[in-house]
Design a protein around this motif. Structure first.
Motif, short mmCIF file in Angstrom:
data_model
loop_
_atom_site.label_atom_id
_atom_site.label_comp_id
_atom_site.label_asym_id
_atom_site.label_seq_id
_atom_site.Cartn_x
_atom_site.Cartn_y
_atom_site.Cartn_z
N TRP A 141 0.82 -1.22 0.00
CA TRP A 141 0.00 0.00 0.00
C TRP A 141 0.85 1.26 0.00
O TRP A 141 0.38 2.30 -0.45
CB TRP A 141 -0.97 -0.01 1.19
N LEU A 174 3.43 1.68 -1.88
CA LEU A 174 3.64 1.90 -3.30
C LEU A 174 2.36 2.37 -3.98
O LEU A 174 2.39 3.25 -4.85
CB LEU A 174 4.15 0.62 -3.96
N LEU A 175 1.23 1.79 -3.59
CA LEU A 175 -0.05 2.22 -4.16
C LEU A 175 -0.38 3.65 -3.76
O LEU A 175 -0.87 4.44 -4.58
CB LEU A 175 -1.16 1.27 -3.71
N LYS A 178 1.74 6.01 -3.10
CA LYS A 178 2.61 6.88 -3.89
C LYS A 178 2.03 7.08 -5.30
O LYS A 178 1.99 8.20 -5.81
CB LYS A 178 4.00 6.26 -3.97
N LYS A 179 1.54 6.01 -5.89
CA LYS A 179 0.97 6.08 -7.24
C LYS A 179 -0.28 6.96 -7.27
O LYS A 179 -0.43 7.82 -8.15
CB LYS A 179 0.63 4.66 -7.71
N ILE A 180 -1.18 6.76 -6.30
CA ILE A 180 -2.42 7.55 -6.28
C ILE A 180 -2.13 9.01 -5.96
O ILE A 180 -2.71 9.92 -6.56
CB ILE A 180 -3.41 6.95 -5.25
N GLU A 233 0.58 10.67 -6.60
CA GLU A 233 1.18 11.28 -7.79
C GLU A 233 0.11 11.60 -8.84
O GLU A 233 0.14 12.67 -9.46
CB GLU A 233 2.23 10.34 -8.38
N SER A 234 -0.84 10.71 -9.00
CA SER A 234 -1.88 10.93 -10.02
C SER A 234 -2.82 12.07 -9.63
O SER A 234 -3.51 12.62 -10.49
CB SER A 234 -2.69 9.64 -10.23
N GLU A 252 -9.28 1.21 -3.50
CA GLU A 252 -8.57 0.43 -4.51
C GLU A 252 -7.73 -0.68 -3.88
O GLU A 252 -7.65 -1.79 -4.42
CB GLU A 252 -7.68 1.36 -5.35
#
Length: 318
Positions: free
Chosen positions: A126, A128-129, A131-133, A135-136, A187
């Protein structure tokens, strides 16, 4: 089997993400726990609990929910504010416990002496997830995305994680940050378009789990490995959770038995809790070598060997 997401109205960094999560489809009112804790349910596996106390004050929510409803709790996710001297905006994730404290010690932030909850296996994936969300949603680089070391309560017995928004009042109330945390849960639990993230299985191909030992509160050396390789994360013991009494200038060689402090107990409790959270996993201690003096490092390595706790180098987690 249900996931409990716990929030408090006393903290905007807690209740705002909860309400953003509750704004997503499928929610219905649930039972009231102990007459004061409101609940909401989504399908068969997700529950939100909302109370009005400090987030660290409501102990044993997993057991209390199971007793009241008959549902089995598999994990707890607490939403909270993060406070830091730097005042830097941050979104953080961490396991909980105070394994270094002993009976009679002051408990500044809940828990109980010599205790650590099993770390939720979702923590590493999570991060990493998140970080991805983030950033988006253009929260990076304004917000730092980071783990924190194991600390504070409340008392739980099931796998647990905290997700926090920091680090000042200006950021605790940020609706965009709250939305990102809500999406992380949505998510991450597989309620969006993709499969759930961070489900541990003893049959998983990657079985190595990092038990962090040493370093500062934001565990930078452990973070380097975790971000690079996307590994499973257990407890993360910073230096302040490893009290070691300096043997000084004694001519007698320091041994693990002659170095006082609760460092051995803290390591053992953290290891045992991590092992509980990852049945069938290979728990590897990852040391922040540069954070220790030579006598400290030698003692820790000796103790790990005595307890048959393997030590992993960064390359071992690939």
């Amino acid at each position: 089997m249900v996931t409990l997401v716990v929030a408090t109205t006393a903290d905007p960094a807690s209740i705002n993400p909860a309400r953003a999560l509750l704004a997503l489809p499928g929610w219905q009112p649930g039972p009231t726990l102990d007459g004061t804790i409101r609940s909401f349910k989504n399908g068969d596996s997700l529950r939100v609990l909302e109370h009005d106390n400090s987030i660290i004050e409501e102990d044993d929510l997993d057991r209390r929910w199971e007793s009241a409803t008959g549902e089995t709790v598999v994990e707890l996710i607490f939403l909270s504010k993060h406070v830091a001297a730097s005042n830097r905006p941050a979104l953080t994730v961490h396991p909980i416990g105070v394994p270094h404290l002993k009976d009679g010690d002051v408990l500044p932030q809940g828990g109980k002496p010599g205790w650590a909850a099993p770390p939720c296996p979702r923590i590493g994936p999570w991060l990493l997830l998140l970080k991805k969300i983030a950033e988006s949603h253009n929260l990076v680089p304004e917000f730092e995305i980071t783990l924190e070391a194991t600390h504070h309560g409340p008392i739980t017995t099931k796998p647990t994680m905290f997700i926090e928004i920091g680090s000042t009042e200006e950021y605790w109330g940020r609706e965009d940050a709250a939305r990102v945390i809500a999406l992380l849960i949505w998510e991450g639990l597989g309620l969006g378009e993709n499969a759930a993230v961070g489900i541990w299985s003893s049959s998983t191909e990657k079985k190595k789990v990092l038990l962090g030992i040493g370093g500062g509160h934001y565990v930078p050396r452990h973070m380097d490995v975790i971000l690079k390789d996307g590994i499973w994360v257990g407890h993360l013991l910073s230096g302040y959770s490893l009290p070691m009494e300096d043997p000084g200038q004694s001519k007698v060689k320091a041994t693990i038995d002659s170095i006082g402090g609760t460092w051995k107990e803290a390591i053992q409790v953290a290891f045992d809790a991590t092992k509980t959270a990852f049945p069938g996993g290979e728990i590897l201690a990852h040391l922040d070598h540069k954070s220790f003096k030579s006598w400290q490092k030698n003692a820790i390595i000796e103790f790990l060997g005595k307890e048959s706790i393997k030590i992993g180098k960064p390359a071992d987690f690939c």
